[in-house]
Design a protein around this motif. Structure first.
Motif, PDB file in Angstrom:
ATOM      1  N   THR A  49      -0.136   1.927 -14.872  1.00 55.46           N
ATOM      2  CA  THR A  49       0.321   1.390 -13.583  1.00 55.46           C
ATOM      3  C   THR A  49       1.831   1.223 -13.570  1.00 55.46           C
ATOM      4  O   THR A  49       2.501   1.527 -12.557  1.00 55.46           O
ATOM      5  CB  THR A  49      -0.353   0.039 -13.311  1.00 55.46           C
ATOM      6  OG1 THR A  49      -1.768   0.184 -13.380  1.00 55.46           O
ATOM      7  CG2 THR A  49       0.042  -0.489 -11.950  1.00 55.46           C
ATOM      8  N   ARG A  71      -7.416   0.768 -10.798  1.00 56.74           N
ATOM      9  CA  ARG A  71      -7.476   1.560 -12.036  1.00 56.74           C
ATOM     10  C   ARG A  71      -8.491   0.963 -13.012  1.00 56.74           C
ATOM     11  O   ARG A  71      -9.230   1.704 -13.697  1.00 56.74           O
ATOM     12  CB  ARG A  71      -6.093   1.628 -12.685  1.00 56.74           C
ATOM     13  CG  ARG A  71      -5.096   2.506 -11.935  1.00 56.74           C
ATOM     14  CD  ARG A  71      -3.738   2.544 -12.643  1.00 56.74           C
ATOM     15  NE  ARG A  71      -2.769   3.355 -11.942  1.00 56.74           N
ATOM     16  CZ  ARG A  71      -2.630   4.676 -12.126  1.00 56.74           C
ATOM     17  NH1 ARG A  71      -3.419   5.328 -13.004  1.00 56.74           N
ATOM     18  NH2 ARG A  71      -1.716   5.350 -11.449  1.00 56.74           N
ATOM     19  N   CYS A  85       2.347   1.636  -3.697  1.00 58.88           N
ATOM     20  CA  CYS A  85       1.482   1.879  -4.854  1.00 58.88           C
ATOM     21  C   CYS A  85       1.008   3.338  -4.879  1.00 58.88           C
ATOM     22  O   CYS A  85       1.167   4.085  -3.915  1.00 58.88           O
ATOM     23  CB  CYS A  85       0.289   0.917  -4.833  1.00 58.88           C
ATOM     24  SG  CYS A  85      -0.890   1.258  -3.510  1.00 58.88           S
ATOM     25  N   LYS A  86       0.382   3.717  -5.999  1.00 61.95           N
ATOM     26  CA  LYS A  86      -0.010   5.111  -6.240  1.00 61.95           C
ATOM     27  C   LYS A  86      -1.529   5.302  -6.191  1.00 61.95           C
ATOM     28  O   LYS A  86      -2.075   6.217  -6.823  1.00 61.95           O
ATOM     29  CB  LYS A  86       0.520   5.563  -7.609  1.00 61.95           C
ATOM     30  CG  LYS A  86       2.014   5.431  -7.768  1.00 61.95           C
ATOM     31  CD  LYS A  86       2.777   6.285  -6.763  1.00 61.95           C
ATOM     32  CE  LYS A  86       4.279   6.148  -6.945  1.00 61.95           C
ATOM     33  NZ  LYS A  86       5.028   6.946  -5.954  1.00 61.95           N
ATOM     34  N   ILE A  87      -2.228   4.468  -5.461  1.00 62.16           N
ATOM     35  CA  ILE A  87      -3.686   4.582  -5.395  1.00 62.16           C
ATOM     36  C   ILE A  87      -4.090   5.938  -4.813  1.00 62.16           C
ATOM     37  O   ILE A  87      -5.060   6.572  -5.256  1.00 62.16           O
ATOM     38  CB  ILE A  87      -4.276   3.428  -4.565  1.00 62.16           C
ATOM     39  CG1 ILE A  87      -4.037   2.097  -5.295  1.00 62.16           C
ATOM     40  CG2 ILE A  87      -5.767   3.640  -4.316  1.00 62.16           C
ATOM     41  CD1 ILE A  87      -4.535   0.889  -4.535  1.00 62.16           C
ATOM     42  N   TRP A 137       0.830  -1.208   0.000  1.00 55.47           N
ATOM     43  CA  TRP A 137       0.000   0.000   0.000  1.00 55.47           C
ATOM     44  C   TRP A 137       0.870   1.265   0.000  1.00 55.47           C
ATOM     45  O   TRP A 137       0.548   2.253  -0.662  1.00 55.47           O
ATOM     46  CB  TRP A 137      -0.929  -0.013   1.207  1.00 55.47           C
ATOM     47  CG  TRP A 137      -1.785   1.220   1.326  1.00 55.47           C
ATOM     48  CD1 TRP A 137      -1.555   2.320   2.084  1.00 55.47           C
ATOM     49  CD2 TRP A 137      -2.988   1.480   0.604  1.00 55.47           C
ATOM     50  NE1 TRP A 137      -2.530   3.249   1.911  1.00 55.47           N
ATOM     51  CE2 TRP A 137      -3.452   2.769   0.994  1.00 55.47           C
ATOM     52  CE3 TRP A 137      -3.747   0.773  -0.332  1.00 55.47           C
ATOM     53  CZ2 TRP A 137      -4.610   3.345   0.497  1.00 55.47           C
ATOM     54  CZ3 TRP A 137      -4.901   1.347  -0.825  1.00 55.47           C
ATOM     55  CH2 TRP A 137      -5.324   2.610  -0.422  1.00 55.47           C
ATOM     56  N   GLN A 164     -10.067   6.639   0.554  1.00 56.42           N
ATOM     57  CA  GLN A 164      -8.813   5.888   0.634  1.00 56.42           C
ATOM     58  C   GLN A 164      -8.902   4.798   1.694  1.00 56.42           C
ATOM     59  O   GLN A 164      -8.508   3.648   1.463  1.00 56.42           O
ATOM     60  CB  GLN A 164      -7.648   6.835   0.957  1.00 56.42           C
ATOM     61  CG  GLN A 164      -7.280   7.789  -0.158  1.00 56.42           C
ATOM     62  CD  GLN A 164      -6.132   8.700   0.235  1.00 56.42           C
ATOM     63  OE1 GLN A 164      -5.471   8.502   1.258  1.00 56.42           O
ATOM     64  NE2 GLN A 164      -5.903   9.724  -0.589  1.00 56.42           N
ATOM     65  N   GLN A 189       1.897  -3.649  -7.364  1.00 61.30           N
ATOM     66  CA  GLN A 189       1.141  -2.988  -8.436  1.00 61.30           C
ATOM     67  C   GLN A 189      -0.134  -3.740  -8.791  1.00 61.30           C
ATOM     68  O   GLN A 189      -0.975  -3.206  -9.520  1.00 61.30           O
ATOM     69  CB  GLN A 189       2.028  -2.861  -9.678  1.00 61.30           C
ATOM     70  CG  GLN A 189       3.224  -1.934  -9.453  1.00 61.30           C
ATOM     71  CD  GLN A 189       4.200  -1.968 -10.616  1.00 61.30           C
ATOM     72  OE1 GLN A 189       4.486  -3.032 -11.173  1.00 61.30           O
ATOM     73  NE2 GLN A 189       4.708  -0.801 -10.983  1.00 61.30           N
ATOM     74  N   GLU A 223      -3.144  -1.943  -7.341  1.00 61.59           N
ATOM     75  CA  GLU A 223      -3.295  -0.644  -8.012  1.00 61.59           C
ATOM     76  C   GLU A 223      -3.896  -0.844  -9.400  1.00 61.59           C
ATOM     77  O   GLU A 223      -4.759  -0.059  -9.850  1.00 61.59           O
ATOM     78  CB  GLU A 223      -1.934   0.040  -8.121  1.00 61.59           C
ATOM     79  CG  GLU A 223      -1.997   1.388  -8.835  1.00 61.59           C
ATOM     80  CD  GLU A 223      -0.625   2.031  -9.007  1.00 61.59           C
ATOM     81  OE1 GLU A 223      -0.509   2.967  -9.832  1.00 61.59           O
ATOM     82  OE2 GLU A 223       0.327   1.601  -8.310  1.00 61.59           O
TER      83      GLU A 223
END
Length: 926
Positions: free
Chosen positions: A690, A720, A613-615, A610, A625, A713, A716
């Protein structure tokens, strides 16, 4: 013409001869000036003198006043300071230190004057003067003879190994005449013969406490002063060393008679003095009558069995002798001593250090001595080299069929009281068992080794064994657990680095509560446990350093609780019915090293993913979130398992990751592509997005390929996709709802990849455990020879993916049913979970416990026919695959032996013709 005035002055040196009052002023003589008008009244009125003469007179008067300041006392003081120094031999002279050396040198330079002074003034010669004077008379070079030294005790003399001879002993005797306080004398190996000894011993025998006179030739005249002193009540001698003086039986008999009445000697060394059976009566009487002797050394003489028989009879009841050296004699001659020697070993409880080396005992004699020693627990140091057998680490005499040659042991250690006299201890390359051990000489010490269940390791039931390197890794049963459930043993061990490991249920393990050493160069050793030979791979051991603490014997009392020749507990397997055997995972081969995926471990992995990643970059609201994070955590375990499967399809080198094709297969299997809301092109765009999102943070990190998805990833990518599939076409749906929808749609497919289900149902079973234990040596062999390719210097060994593929290639496993992808899958699914896959290479480094599972997975996929069942029918691959894993694993082990193991290793192995699970036992017990 007038005459010139003369001014007479004396130098200070001349003035000192006369009174300063009479010579305070210079004497002035005026010649021809009586009629001069300028000088007619010079003594009457100085004011009439012209000015220029007044100046001169003033100067003379000033000088006279200054000299008047010197008094007679100062003169006398100066005279007294210039007196001659006191006579040299009247001044005290040190015998130890730099001043002693200077004083000796000064005496040597002025010896003639000192002797004249001493004779004229009736002064007693100092030690230095006596030494130098005697050396000059004998016309030999002057020597300090150990009396004058830079450091040491002034009450002792140590001049061993100097080979001075009788002439220098005469010089020493002169020096000793004025030194009655010296008590410790060491004259070993000095070529002193009868003449020198006869001069020396009368001077030292009465006040001596220690007399070391080894390897000289004192003769009868030299021995007489000692013989006269020994029976006296005033005798102070405690240590008497007359080794190697060629005394012979007659003088030894006289010495033993004098020793019978001696009240002080504690150590007597008469080794190497040509003693034969003619002296045994006097030696026997000395032992009977003397009650102060603690140490007796009779090494390297010619006492035969008949004489030794009488000596050991009296030694049976002796209560004072604690150290006995009877090595290098002829006690075995005549075959008459063994009964008395056995009785001595059994009955005497006083002797603590015994040396019977090189006595020519027969093989049968040695067997009886070994048996007698088992009941003796007071001899802490026993030496038996040069006979049949050796002394092991517990003090037992282990009999062998060969006898050591005397020439090979004459330089070995010899006993010296109960003081340490260690020989160097070096670990052998193959960890051979140490032999000829003496706890006292080798400075062994006691230590406690303890196995604490669930702390040291998972094993909690007996039998548990410990294996030490100095024991050749032979098993030592730890016995029953104590009241706390712990297994422990108290051992005497050598000082230095000690390596050891434990075995439980035939599995080698290292204790987690002690320092662990990883072996880069692994090796195998065979150990026998309950008549079962186990071939153990040594990959890790416990390593501890033990330093010297205290001697085994101190002030004649043992300092440790471990008694010599204490038998270890003996493990006797219980006779149980086979069908009633209770098997559980903690006693399996996997228990010591396998680590399950706990919730705590998975939580750490999730939090790491977590954070990477770029969430949060496209899910802006904190509340959303948190909700998305919680949903992903609930689905994390099946999501991670699914990722591991697809990442094994086409790894990037050693890095397991999902490239475009496996990712597309995953999306299709989850039925996410519908051609309307989500197309294949959309999937590719989200895949690229991603991968690109983390390119900045992890650029250049080979563990995160630019065109593949790694573990963090995966979630994520799914978020996406949910945004693209649901939110883009329906703005009323937020990202939280979209994430839940896509997870619900994917979950049926995600649930199919639980790798632990296979472990629990097919791998972690009793039968597979039996196969792995039986063929553990095969696993060790293959792993040891294929875990070096990418190991760096100083790094513990591991197996990489290429090496596992090479094993399959060497074994000719590849066919239409078993391909390279199956090897990738076996490798990746067998690896234990690692929290950090971005900054650690552990994911690519297969350890032994992981290799064991990989072999089982390969056997599962390859599916060889069970042993002994090949001729039953025509086997299709589907039928082979349906066999229980343990049948396949057993057959696969045999296959590996035939294809990968060298002939030398498998020479004692017999090809099985029937599976171990199909054998019929006649006896229902084992």
């Amino acid at each position: 013409m007038h005459q010139i005035t003369t001014l007479e002055t004396d130098t200070p040196k001349k003035l000192n001869k006369f009174s300063m009052r009479s010579l305070a002023l210079p004497r002035i003589t005026l010649v021809g000036f009586e009629k001069s008008p300028y000088h007619s009244g010079i003594h009457e009125h100085s004011s009439n003198v012209p000015k220029r003469y007044n100046r001169q007179y003033y100067k003379i008067q000033q000088s006279a006043k200054e000299r008047d300041l010197i008094s007679d006392k100062d003169v006398y003081a100066t005279l007294s300071n210039n007196q001659e120094e006191p006579y040299l031999d009247r001044k005290p002279k040190d015998l130890v230190g730099d001043d002693a050396y200077k004083s000796y040198y000064h005496t040597f330079k002025n010896i003639k004057r000192i002797l004249e002074q001493n004779q004229f003034e009736n002064i007693t010669n100092s030690v230095q003067t006596n030494l130098i004077q005697r050396a000059e008379k004998l016309k030999i070079l002057p020597c300090k003879m150990g009396l004058i030294k830079l450091k040491g005790d002034k009450n002792s003399i140590a001049i061993q190994n100097q080979k001075f001879g009788d002439k220098y002993v005469e010089v020493l005797s002169e020096g000793l005449r004025t030194l009655p306080t010296i008590q410790d004398f060491n004259f070993n190996r000095n070529r002193i013969k009868e003449h020198g000894a006869s001069q020396l011993f009368p001077l030292i025998s009465k006040q001596a406490r220690i007399i070391e006179f080894q390897t000289n030739t004192i003769g009868q005249k030299g021995l007489d002063p000692i013989l006269q002193c020994l029976p006296l009540q005033t005798c102070k001698i405690q240590i008497l060393n007359l080794e190697d003086n060629q005394l012979g039986d007659t003088l030894i008999s006289d010495l033993c008679k004098a020793m019978s009445k001696n009240p002080s000697v504690e150590m007597l060394n008469i080794s190497k003095n040509n003693i034969t059976n003619a002296s045994y009566i006097s030696i026997k009487q000395m032992i009977e009558q003397n009650d102060t002797l603690l140490e007796l050394y009779l090494r390297w003489n010619s006492i035969k069995g008949s004489g030794g028989l009488e000596i050991f009879k009296v030694l049976q009841t002796n209560k004072n002798i604690k150290v006995l050296d009877f090595s290098y004699n002829l006690l075995g001659a005549g075959n008459v001593i063994i009964t008395a020697l056995k009785d001595f070993i059994i009955e005497n409880k006083t002797v603590q250090h015994l040396d019977l080396s090189a006595n020519g005992f027969t093989y049968q004699d040695c067997l009886q001595i070994s048996e007698a020693l088992k009941s003796n627990h007071s001899i802490y140091g026993f030496h038996f080299r040069g006979n049949f057998g050796y002394v092991d680490s517990k003090g037992f005499l282990i009999i062998e069929n060969n006898m050591k040659n005397y020439n090979s042991i004459h330089i070995d250690q010899r006993i010296k009281g109960v003081s340490p006299n260690p020989k160097p201890y070096e670990h052998s390359t193959h960890f051979e068992k140490l032999k000829d051990i003496c706890w006292i000489c080798d400075e062994w010490q006691m230590s406690t080794f303890e196995w604490i269940p669930n702390e040291s390791g998972a094993c909690s039931e007996e039998p548990i064994f410990i294996h030490f390197d100095y024991e050749g890794f032979e098993p030592i049963f730890l016995g029953k657990p104590d009241s706390n459930g712990n297994f422990k043993t108290h051992r005497m061990i050598p000082t230095g680095d000690i390596e050891y490991f434990y075995t439980a249920n035939s599995i080698q393990i290292a204790s987690q509560t002690a320092p662990i050493k990883q072996h880069i160069e692994k090796f195998r050793t065979k150990v026998t446990i309950a008549d079962q030979v186990i071939n153990v791979l040594i990959d890790e051991t416990n390593l501890e350093k033990f330093t010297k603490s205290k001697p085994v014997i101190e002030d004649w009392y043992p300092t440790y609780d471990v008694l010599p020749r204490t038998q270890d507990p003996i493990y006797i397997p219980a006779k149980r019915k086979k069908q009633k055997r209770i098997w559980s995972f903690p006693i399996s081969i996997w228990a010591p090293k396998y680590k399950f995926d706990t919730e705590e471990l998975l939580r750490k992995c999730f939090e790491r993913d977590w954070a990477c990643c770029k969430i949060t970059k496209f899910v802006k609201k904190q509340e959303e979130q948190d909700q998305v994070k919680e949903m992903l955590w609930q689905a994390y375990k099946p999501m991670r398992e699914t990722y591991r499967f697809y990442a094994s399809v086409n790894p990037t080198g050693d890095v397991f990751s999902m490239s475009v094709n496996p990712t597309s297969d995953f999306v299709n299997q989850c039925q996410l592509i519908d051609g309307k809301q989500l197309k294949l092109a959309d999937v590719d765009l989200k895949f690229i997005a991603t991968c690109s999102a983390s390119s900045i943070d992890w650029k250049g990190n080979y563990r995160n390929p630019e065109r593949s998805l790694v573990r963090y990833q995966m979630m994520e990518f799914l978020v996406r996709l949910s945004d693209d599939k649901y939110v883009r076409f329906n703005p009323q749906i937020n990202i939280v709802q979209a994430t839940k929808m896509i997870l619900d749609q994917c979950m049926p497919h995600l649930s199919q990849f639980d790798c632990h289900k296979w472990r629990a149902e097919r791998y972690f079973v009793e039968q597979c455990d039996d196969v792995c234990k039986k063929y553990k040596w095969v696993i060790d062999y293959v792993y040891m020879r294929n875990s070096q390719k990418k190991v760096k210097p100083g790094q513990p060994p591991f197996m990489c993916l290429d090496e596992l593929k090479d094993i399959c290639n060497k074994a000719n496993l590849y066919d239409e049913n078993f391909v390279e992808r199956d090897v990738n899958l076996a490798f990746n699914l067998s690896m234990l979970t690692q929290v950090d896959e971005l900054e650690s290479d552990r994911l690519f480094q297969m350890q032994w416990i992981e290799f064991l599972e990989a072999i089982a997975r390969i056997a599962e996929k390859y599916s060889p026919i069970a042993i002994g069942k090949k001729e039953e029918k025509e086997w299709t691959y589907e039928q082979r695959f349906q066999q229980p894993l343990y049948y396949k694993l057993e057959a696969f082990m045999v296959y590996l032996i035939n294809t990968l193991v060298d002939d030398e290793t498998k020479k004692n192995w017999k090809q099985p013709t029937i599976s171990m699970f199909d054998e019929v036992e006649e006896d229902e017990y084992y």
